[in-house]
Design an enzyme around this catalytic site. Structure first.
Site, PDB file in Angstrom:
ATOM      1  N   GLY A 117      19.591 -11.996  -3.058  1.00  0.00           N
ATOM      2  CA  GLY A 117      20.750 -11.315  -2.498  1.00  0.00           C
ATOM      3  C   GLY A 117      20.692  -9.835  -2.789  1.00  0.00           C
ATOM      4  N   GLY A 165      22.219  -6.098  -4.280  1.00  0.00           N
ATOM      5  CA  GLY A 165      22.730  -5.697  -5.578  1.00  0.00           C
ATOM      6  C   GLY A 165      24.247  -5.707  -5.658  1.00  0.00           C
ATOM      7  N   PRO A 166      24.930  -4.980  -4.741  1.00  0.00           N
ATOM      8  CA  PRO A 166      26.389  -4.938  -4.838  1.00  0.00           C
ATOM      9  C   PRO A 166      27.036  -6.308  -4.657  1.00  0.00           C
ATOM     10  CG  PRO A 166      25.551  -3.194  -3.402  1.00  0.00           C
ATOM     11  CD  PRO A 166      24.384  -4.074  -3.722  1.00  0.00           C
ATOM     12  N   GLY A 195      24.027  -9.397  -7.113  1.00  0.00           N
ATOM     13  CA  GLY A 195      23.685  -8.780  -8.402  1.00  0.00           C
ATOM     14  C   GLY A 195      24.941  -8.503  -9.209  1.00  0.00           C
ATOM     15  N   GLU A 228      16.459  -1.332 -18.561  1.00  0.00           N
ATOM     16  CA  GLU A 228      15.188  -0.598 -18.441  1.00  0.00           C
ATOM     17  C   GLU A 228      15.266   0.176 -17.139  1.00  0.00           C
ATOM     18  OE1 GLU A 228      13.040  -0.662 -20.741  1.00  0.00           O
ATOM     19  OE2 GLU A 228      13.237  -2.546 -21.827  1.00  0.00           O
ATOM     20  N   CYS A 271       7.457   2.654 -12.780  1.00  0.00           N
ATOM     21  CA  CYS A 271       8.421   3.485 -13.509  1.00  0.00           C
ATOM     22  C   CYS A 271       7.716   4.396 -14.513  1.00  0.00           C
ATOM     23  CB  CYS A 271       9.422   2.596 -14.228  1.00  0.00           C
ATOM     24  SG  CYS A 271       8.603   1.366 -15.265  1.00  0.00           S
ATOM     25  N   GLU A 329      13.380  11.463 -10.016  1.00  0.00           N
ATOM     26  CA  GLU A 329      12.346  10.442  -9.805  1.00  0.00           C
ATOM     27  C   GLU A 329      12.133  10.244  -8.295  1.00  0.00           C
ATOM     28  OE1 GLU A 329      13.366   6.253 -10.503  1.00  0.00           O
ATOM     29  OE2 GLU A 329      11.499   6.054 -11.622  1.00  0.00           O
TER      30      GLU A 329
HETATM   31  P1  NAD Z   1      17.528  -0.819  -7.952  1.00  0.00           P
HETATM   32  O1  NAD Z   1      18.288  -0.393  -9.148  1.00  0.00           O
HETATM   33  O2  NAD Z   1      18.001  -0.380  -6.625  1.00  0.00           O
HETATM   34  O3  NAD Z   1      17.468  -2.424  -7.856  1.00  0.00           O
HETATM   35  C1  NAD Z   1      16.962  -3.203  -8.921  1.00  0.00           C
HETATM   36  C2  NAD Z   1      17.612  -4.572  -8.851  1.00  0.00           C
HETATM   37  O4  NAD Z   1      18.996  -4.428  -9.111  1.00  0.00           O
HETATM   38  C3  NAD Z   1      17.490  -5.264  -7.501  1.00  0.00           C
HETATM   39  O5  NAD Z   1      17.321  -6.647  -7.715  1.00  0.00           O
HETATM   40  C4  NAD Z   1      18.838  -4.978  -6.860  1.00  0.00           C
HETATM   41  O6  NAD Z   1      19.228  -5.929  -5.903  1.00  0.00           O
HETATM   42  C5  NAD Z   1      19.749  -5.042  -8.079  1.00  0.00           C
HETATM   43  N1  NAD Z   1      21.001  -4.290  -7.947  1.00  0.00           N
HETATM   44  C6  NAD Z   1      21.249  -3.188  -7.188  1.00  0.00           C
HETATM   45  N2  NAD Z   1      22.536  -2.811  -7.332  1.00  0.00           N
HETATM   46  C7  NAD Z   1      23.098  -3.670  -8.227  1.00  0.00           C
HETATM   47  C8  NAD Z   1      24.403  -3.804  -8.796  1.00  0.00           C
HETATM   48  N3  NAD Z   1      25.406  -2.976  -8.496  1.00  0.00           N
HETATM   49  N4  NAD Z   1      24.606  -4.794  -9.686  1.00  0.00           N
HETATM   50  C9  NAD Z   1      23.617  -5.641 -10.031  1.00  0.00           C
HETATM   51  N5  NAD Z   1      22.375  -5.588  -9.505  1.00  0.00           N
HETATM   52  C10 NAD Z   1      22.114  -4.606  -8.628  1.00  0.00           C
HETATM   53  O7  NAD Z   1      16.018  -0.394  -8.216  1.00  0.00           O
HETATM   54  P2  NAD Z   1      14.769  -0.573  -7.245  1.00  0.00           P
HETATM   55  O8  NAD Z   1      14.865   0.439  -6.173  1.00  0.00           O
HETATM   56  O9  NAD Z   1      14.632  -2.020  -6.905  1.00  0.00           O
HETATM   57  O10 NAD Z   1      13.562  -0.226  -8.248  1.00  0.00           O
HETATM   58  C11 NAD Z   1      13.108   1.047  -8.485  1.00  0.00           C
HETATM   59  C12 NAD Z   1      13.677   1.590  -9.778  1.00  0.00           C
HETATM   60  O11 NAD Z   1      13.364   0.711 -10.852  1.00  0.00           O
HETATM   61  C13 NAD Z   1      13.059   2.926 -10.156  1.00  0.00           C
HETATM   62  O12 NAD Z   1      14.076   3.782 -10.592  1.00  0.00           O
HETATM   63  C14 NAD Z   1      12.122   2.579 -11.302  1.00  0.00           C
HETATM   64  O13 NAD Z   1      11.862   3.623 -12.195  1.00  0.00           O
HETATM   65  C15 NAD Z   1      12.878   1.469 -11.955  1.00  0.00           C
HETATM   66  N6  NAD Z   1      11.996   0.657 -12.790  1.00  0.00           N
HETATM   67  C16 NAD Z   1      12.132   0.750 -14.152  1.00  0.00           C
HETATM   68  C17 NAD Z   1      11.274   0.020 -14.968  1.00  0.00           C
HETATM   69  C18 NAD Z   1      11.389   0.089 -16.471  1.00  0.00           C
HETATM   70  O14 NAD Z   1      10.808  -0.764 -17.130  1.00  0.00           O
HETATM   71  N7  NAD Z   1      12.086   1.042 -17.047  1.00  0.00           N
HETATM   72  C19 NAD Z   1      10.299  -0.802 -14.405  1.00  0.00           C
HETATM   73  C20 NAD Z   1      10.200  -0.856 -13.015  1.00  0.00           C
HETATM   74  C21 NAD Z   1      11.068  -0.123 -12.214  1.00  0.00           C
END
Ligand code: NAD
Length: 496
Positions: A228, A230-231, A234, A273, A307, A401
């Protein structure tokens, strides 16, 4: 159609392409997996389309799960927690090893679909699937050798005190799209190893490897997978009071939202993370033949969509010209679109990366390689590896980023200036330090604001050590004992 049985038998990009051609545009339909059963998705919320990054054509449809579907998954995990939290470590360990061996047997299936779904080269996908297997093997053995503190109280030799840990409960495990199976299993493996149960929500952009994970014999109800946005799904998972912990990997703004939504549930374990804008520092004592490949892979591996990628390169000014010419030649030769470097993951992400390149051009940046790609990509989301120079230090391109195949190069004069530039950013996830001076390795390495510092290497990982970021890059650490802290509650018991 029974997609999962079909996907499970396809183990090469060629057979996957044939399979997709035979589907004639019909997308693969992903299903939620709750209590060991695939679920028919309630049509109320509809589906999310997911596209093949290499062609831009529809690839999969992912359920836009509703709050009640999330609740069903939490019910299953809560029920399973009653028994799973009580079985022996040895039994849990055996089950984790069994999951590892199923993934290992089918690693070409996982690598094939990960490569197609995310756009990464097959070789890169293979590395990540091996790491997913290691996640299960590592935590399977960790729990057998786990130790706690036991002491007699000083001055009271008849009173014993010891630390006791118990599993926290049901976890929400939320992961991003850049390393889909590796990052999801980095959460699933410790969660179930330490006796918790969970509901995993992979990214809606890359769902096929998580869909296939069901075939790896996850115990019923112990790990449920829902798909599903995020908003919707998630956030429902994050806010559910019966979910006692969240392990999240993703963007910083999502991390902030999760923190906001859990602020009053004070006992909920939350591990975040988040994103990075990581510096690579190159001092004038380096051997360029060794330093350039490290800096280039840190910049461009997985099209810069890791990341931990080093997207700001700072070079000591005395070697700037020499570095630049060797680096640019190396990137042109070793990072070729369609071969060693894939497209970026989605149309939305393509536009985001493009907007930064557009801005760089407007600001008069030098494009040593790469161009601003077309606004409307005709066939897939391809962005050439781009090396930028002459960017103002306060430009968004330098500070935010981008998460794509884009690296900016700047110079510095002194060690202090290098540290100041590296730390002049809200993020603090990782950094690379290239130098042959051993005392500098410590002098600089210990002053960089980054959870991970790599000296003369990049992306080397030992699963027992702490993983996580400083500043805006996250809260908490995972890996080894740190993962144990995330997934267990600790009490100290005193017995006279
Ligand atoms: P994102 O934050 O948009 O989404 C990540 C996940 O969170 C997805 O499954 C998404 O559906 C969910 N999500 C989005 N909004 C949400 C909410 N309000 N509540 C709960 N869940 C929600 O990130 P992305 O675009 O999928 O990934 C890229 C980002 O991830 C980059 O910023 C990257 O640096 C970061 N990242 C960090 C690490 C680390 O270990 N620090 C590793 C990999 C990626």
């Amino acid at each position: 159609m029974d997609f999962i049985s079909q996907l499970w038998e396809i183990d090469s990009p060629e057979s996957a392409r044939d399979y997709l051609t035979n589907l004639a545009g019909e997308p693969i339909r992903v299903q939620n997996f709750i209590n060991n059963e695939f679920q028919d998705h309630s049509k109320a919320n509809g589906w999310i389309d997911s596209f093949d990054p290499r062609s831009g054509k529809p690839l999969a449809q992912v359920p836009r799960s509703t709050t009640s579907e999330v609740d069903l998954a939490v019910d299953a995990a809560s029920q399973a927690f009653q028994s799973w939290s009580k079985i022996s470590r040895q039994e849990r360990s055996n089950i984790l090893l069994r999951i590892a061996s199923v993934i290992c047997r089918k690693k070409e299936v996982f690598a094939t679909w990960e490569s197609i779904d995310q756009g990464k080269p097959l070789a890169r996908a293979r590395v990540e699937i091996e790491r997913a297997i290691s996640n299960f093997r590592y935590f399977a053995t960790y729990i057998l050798h786990d130790e706690g503190t036991v002491r007699f109280i000083d001055g009271q030799p008849s009173t014993l005190t010891y630390e006791h840990r118990s599993p926290v409960g049901v976890f929400g495990l939320i992961s991003p799209w850049n390393m889909p199976l590796y990052l999801l299993t980095w959460k699933i493996a410790p969660c179930i190893a330490f006796g918790c149960t969970g509901v995993a929500k992979p990214s809606e952009v890359t769902s096929i490897s998580a869909f296939s994970l069901r075939q790896a014999d996850l115990p019923p109800g112990v790990m449920n997978i829902i798909f599903g946005d995020g908003p919707g799904a998630g956030s429902a998972l994050v806010q559910c009071p019966r979910v006692r912990g969240i392990s999240f990997t993703g963007g910083t703004s999502t991390g902030i939202q999760i923190r906001r939504e859990t602020v009053t549930d004070i006992g909920k374990h939350v591990s975040l993370e988040l994103g990075g804008k990581n510096p690579t520092l190159i001092f004038d004592d380096v051997d360029l033949d060794q330093a350039v490949p490290v800096a280039a892979s840190a910049a461009f591996e997985n099209s810069g969509q890791i990341c931990l990628c080093g997207s700001r390169i700072y070079v000591q000014s005395s070697i700037m010209n020499r570095f630049l010419s060797v680096f640019v030649e190396y990137v042109k030769k070793n990072y070729q679109l369609g071969q060693t470097i894939g497209p970026v993951v989605s149309r939305e992400h393509y536009s985001k990366v493009r907007s930064y390149l557009d801005q760089a051009q407007e600001e008069g940046a030098s494009f040593f390689t790469g161009v601003v790609p077309e606004a409307e990509p005709a066939h897939g989301y391809w962005i050439a590896p781009t090396v930028l120079g002459n960017i103002p230090r306060d430009s968004r391109v330098m500070r935010e980023e981008i998460f794509g195949p884009v690296v900016s190069i700047c110079s510095f004069e002194t060690e202090d200036e290098a540290i100041q530039l590296a730390n002049d950013n809200p993020n603090g996830l990782s950094s690379v330090l290239l130098t042959q001076d051993v005392s500098r390795m410590r002098r600089v390495g210990e002053r960089i604001d980054a959870g991970l510092v790599w000296v003369n290497c990049w992306l080397v990982r030992e699963l027992s050590t702490a993983f996580g970021g400083m500043k805006s890059s996250g809260v908490g650490r995972e890996g080894g004992t740190h993962s144990r802290d995330v997934f267990t509650n600790l009490r100290t018991i005193h017995v006279r």
